[in-house]
Design an enzyme around this catalytic site. Structure first.
Site, short mmCIF file in Angstrom:
data_model
loop_
_atom_site.label_atom_id
_atom_site.label_comp_id
_atom_site.label_asym_id
_atom_site.label_seq_id
_atom_site.Cartn_x
_atom_site.Cartn_y
_atom_site.Cartn_z
CD GLU A 146 -1.20 -0.41 3.71
OE1 GLU A 146 -2.12 -1.22 3.52
OE2 GLU A 146 -0.98 0.09 4.82
CG HIS A 195 -2.74 0.16 7.93
ND1 HIS A 195 -2.62 -0.63 6.81
CD2 HIS A 195 -3.46 -0.56 8.82
CE1 HIS A 195 -3.23 -1.77 7.03
NE2 HIS A 195 -3.77 -1.75 8.24
#
Lengths: 296, 374
Positions: A209, A246
């Site tokens: 990511e 995150h």
């Protein structure tokens, strides 16, 4: 073979008397993991479904031969729990806990390096070598034993990818959740090195990511690998400067962009899927022949 | 948490780092008084958490208190790079002999703090050529020692008493970094002025996850009202400029959902990670918040691991029975307790897709129809 955990792994669950700890200890046991002990300071002497509970990890290691720990304790106690596990002599510490202070994570990793301990996480779903050992919180029905290694920065997205692979007939050697935090014990490159050495693993899938540079580092290593690598990266639509769930998923000051990661990986020969479910067909393309030729 | 410059300087000053004489204010009359008490030329600096303030007109010099007031009147309440300015910092204007950069960040690859310095102060460090940057990894648990500060200072070409002062400030900056649980702290520029060394600008970003152990630190909230509301529920939410509201479970899954939506021509209105194991109530509340942003359609994308599909179904049913759904809601629901979840949904008039592909296409199509809010 598998990497990091296998049928010989004996797990101690730190925080076993909590909600999460007890639920997942039972799940791991039901899957067939060798959960040999639990630790919960002040609750030594209890039992959970036949799993003895101790006050210290040291005792779990001495009496039950635990060689891996999984941590379910709240963030503010996680540093102490991790240091305790490392000190007690286990070789793998899986930290499920999320929102651990960054400076605590740095401190944990420093001690782990000194003691040669493999830390998975923090903020991870754990690690599973299907059919052998599950340490973590993942829904294990989506996995099957097989030749694909997976390393992922995110949980649910990796479940999506693993389920697609299993559905397409590609089981997994080991699936490693690196964790969504900025400082984690294992990065893509560490896990890639282990998969490259593992005879059972024929190819690797990276689920990455935006944010940080782990994918770019991985790309450098992939150039010298003998095994094919397929990737899916999330965050193409993410705006810069925003933390996407995150702690580590943020484009900061122009760094860690989707484009930079795709460019690095493709430059290293990695096939990058444009949607999560495309991973399975790419794996089929790169692995199909290898596997058929071995079956002959 | 990013602290405003004036708050960062206040903290650095408490750790013994010299900062310019000055004070912050949110009122032009107060600005004039502060400028008068400083005397001489002053600088008026907009307090906004954006980079490149100078170029954007957020830093201006004034030769009199009246001029400072005038500048402040223009800045206060205005927008700087899209962020409203609520305070300005008024400081003495420094005579600049030399500017350097010093900062401490975390090298995530090495899992260690890293001290960064450069002789090109005043520029964003990203714009400084790599060969002009000095780096030193800091080895935990030992940390930074005084000699390391001296070595860095020497590499910046500074020596004598000034070099000693810079080395001392580097040590103090390290104390700020560790004791405030910083993700990043910077002095840029660190100004050398007539033999004195002063932090002319300061940045201090504190780790959100460590705030619980820092009651002494000020709190700065950044985000839109909706973002702050969802954040207070313990969920991750980012507002975007599209018209399809999204809820997914897990950060990676939520990001991927936005990506796929965009790929199919949809425009996501937000990022919402409902968490790994959200229960019915918070999920229902989150969906309610999504509705309050008046999207053209809603996409719920769940791969149930710890999140149970029947809980997701109950949350959706709860919203339908209380506030109702004035817009199309497209659901993708697979994983733990899938059958129960899907059958609950059917009983209440919802359909659920099995794949992300189908659900995303369906929601883009639904959002393309008439806008129900008009």
């Amino acid at each position: 073979m598998a990497i990091i955990v296998d049928e010989k792994t004996k797990v101690v669950v730190q925080g076993i008397t909590g909600n999460q700890g007890s639920f997942h200890a039972r799940q791991m046991l039901a899957y067939g993991s060798r959960v040999v002990a639990g630790v919960s300071p002040g609750k030594g002497g209890q039992e959970l479904d036949g799993i003895p509970v101790y006050d210290t990890v040291e005792e779990a290691v001495e009496r039950r031969g635990a060689n891996a720990s999984v941590i379910f304790v709240p963030a503010r106690f996680a540093k102490d729990a991790a240091l305790e596990a490392i000190s007690a002599g286990v070789s793998v510490v899986v930290i499920i806990t999320e929102r651990i202070p960054l400076h605590d994570a740095i401190y944990i990793m420093a001690y782990a390096r000194e003691k040669g301990v493999t830390v998975i996480g923090p903020n991870t779903f754990g690690i599973i070598s299907p059919g052998k050992c599950k340490i973590g919180i993942m829904p294990h029905q989506i996995y099957a034993p097989g030749p694909v290694g997976i390393a992922a920065r995110s949980g649910t997205l990796s479940y999506e990818v693993a389920a697609a692979l299993t559905g397409a007939g590609f089981g997994q050697s080991t699936v490693v959740g690196l964790g969504g935090d900025r400082v984690v014990g294992q990065r893509f490159v560490d896990v890639l090195k282990k998969f490259e050495q593992d005879p059972e693993t024929k190819g690797v899938v990276l689920v990455g990511e935006i944010g940080g540079s782990a994918e770019e580092e991985a790309a450098e290593y992939v150039k010298g690998m003998t095994k094919p690598v397929v990737a899916y990266l999330a965050g193409k639509a993410a705006p810069p400067g925003k933390r996407m769930g995150h702690a580590g998923a943020i484009i900061e000051r122009g760094r860690g962009t989707f484009e930079s990661k795709v460019k690095a990986l493709e430059g290293a020969g990695v096939r990058v899927a444009s949607v999560p479910w495309e991973v399975a067909s790419l794996v089929k393309e790169v692995l199909g022949q290898t596997i058929e030729s071995e079956q002959r | 948490m990013k602290l405003y410059e004036y708050l960062a300087k206040d903290i650095m000053s408490k750790f013994g780092i010299p900062v310019p004489r000055g004070s912050a204010a949110d009122d032009p009359a107060e600005v004039e008084r502060i400028a008068a008490s400083i005397g001489g030329e002053v600088v008026v600096k907009a307090q906004a958490l954006v980079g490149g303030r100078g170029k954007a007109g957020g830093i201006k010099f004034a030769s009199s208190p009246a001029e400072a007031r005038e500048i402040a009147e223009g800045m206060l309440g205005s927008e700087l790079k899209g962020v409203k300015v609520e305070k300005v910092l008024i400081e003495e204007k420094l005579k600049i002999d030399k500017e350097v950069y010093v900062g401490i960040a975390v090298d995530t690859r090495k899992a260690r703090p890293v001290l960064i310095a450069s002789g090109s102060g005043g520029m964003e460090i990203e714009e400084v050529p790599e060969k002009e940057i000095v780096r030193r990894l800091i080895e935990p648990p030992w940390g930074l020692e005084a000699f390391m500060g001296r070595e860095i200072t020497r590499r910046l070409g500074l020596n004598g008493p000034v070099g000693g002062k810079v080395a001392d400030i580097i040590m103090k900056l390290y104390h700020v970094f560790t004791r405030c649980d910083a993700e990043l702290t910077e002095i840029n520029p660190l100004v050398i002025s007539d033999g004195n060394v002063v932090a002319a600008d300061a940045r201090l970003n504190v780790d959100d996850d460590a705030l619980y152990r820092h009651p002494e630190l000020p709190r700065v909230e950044e985000g839109t009202p909706t973002e702050l509301r969802v954040k207070s529920m313990g969920l991750s939410y980012v507002e975007l400029d599209g018209d399809i509201a999204v809820m997914a479970n897990g950060a990676g899954m939520a990001m991927a959902t936005l990506d796929v939506l965009q790929r199919y021509g949809g425009r996501p209105a937000n990022f919402l990670d409902a968490g790994g194991g959200a229960s019915v109530e918070p999920m229902a509340e989150a969906i309610g918040i999504l509705l309050s942003t008046k999207p053209k359609a809603i996409l719920v994308n769940i791969f149930g691991g710890i999140t149970r599909c029947d809980d997701v179904a109950r949350a959706l049913i709860k919203v339908k029975e209380t506030v109702g759904f004035p817009v199309p809601v497209v659901i993708r629901l697979v994983g733990t307790n899938e059958e129960e979840g899907v059958s609950l949904l059917r009983q209440h008039g919802f359909e659920a897709y099995r794949t992300m592909d189908e659900a995303t296409r369906a929601v883009v199509e639904a959002a393309g129809r008439a806008n129900p809010w008009q």
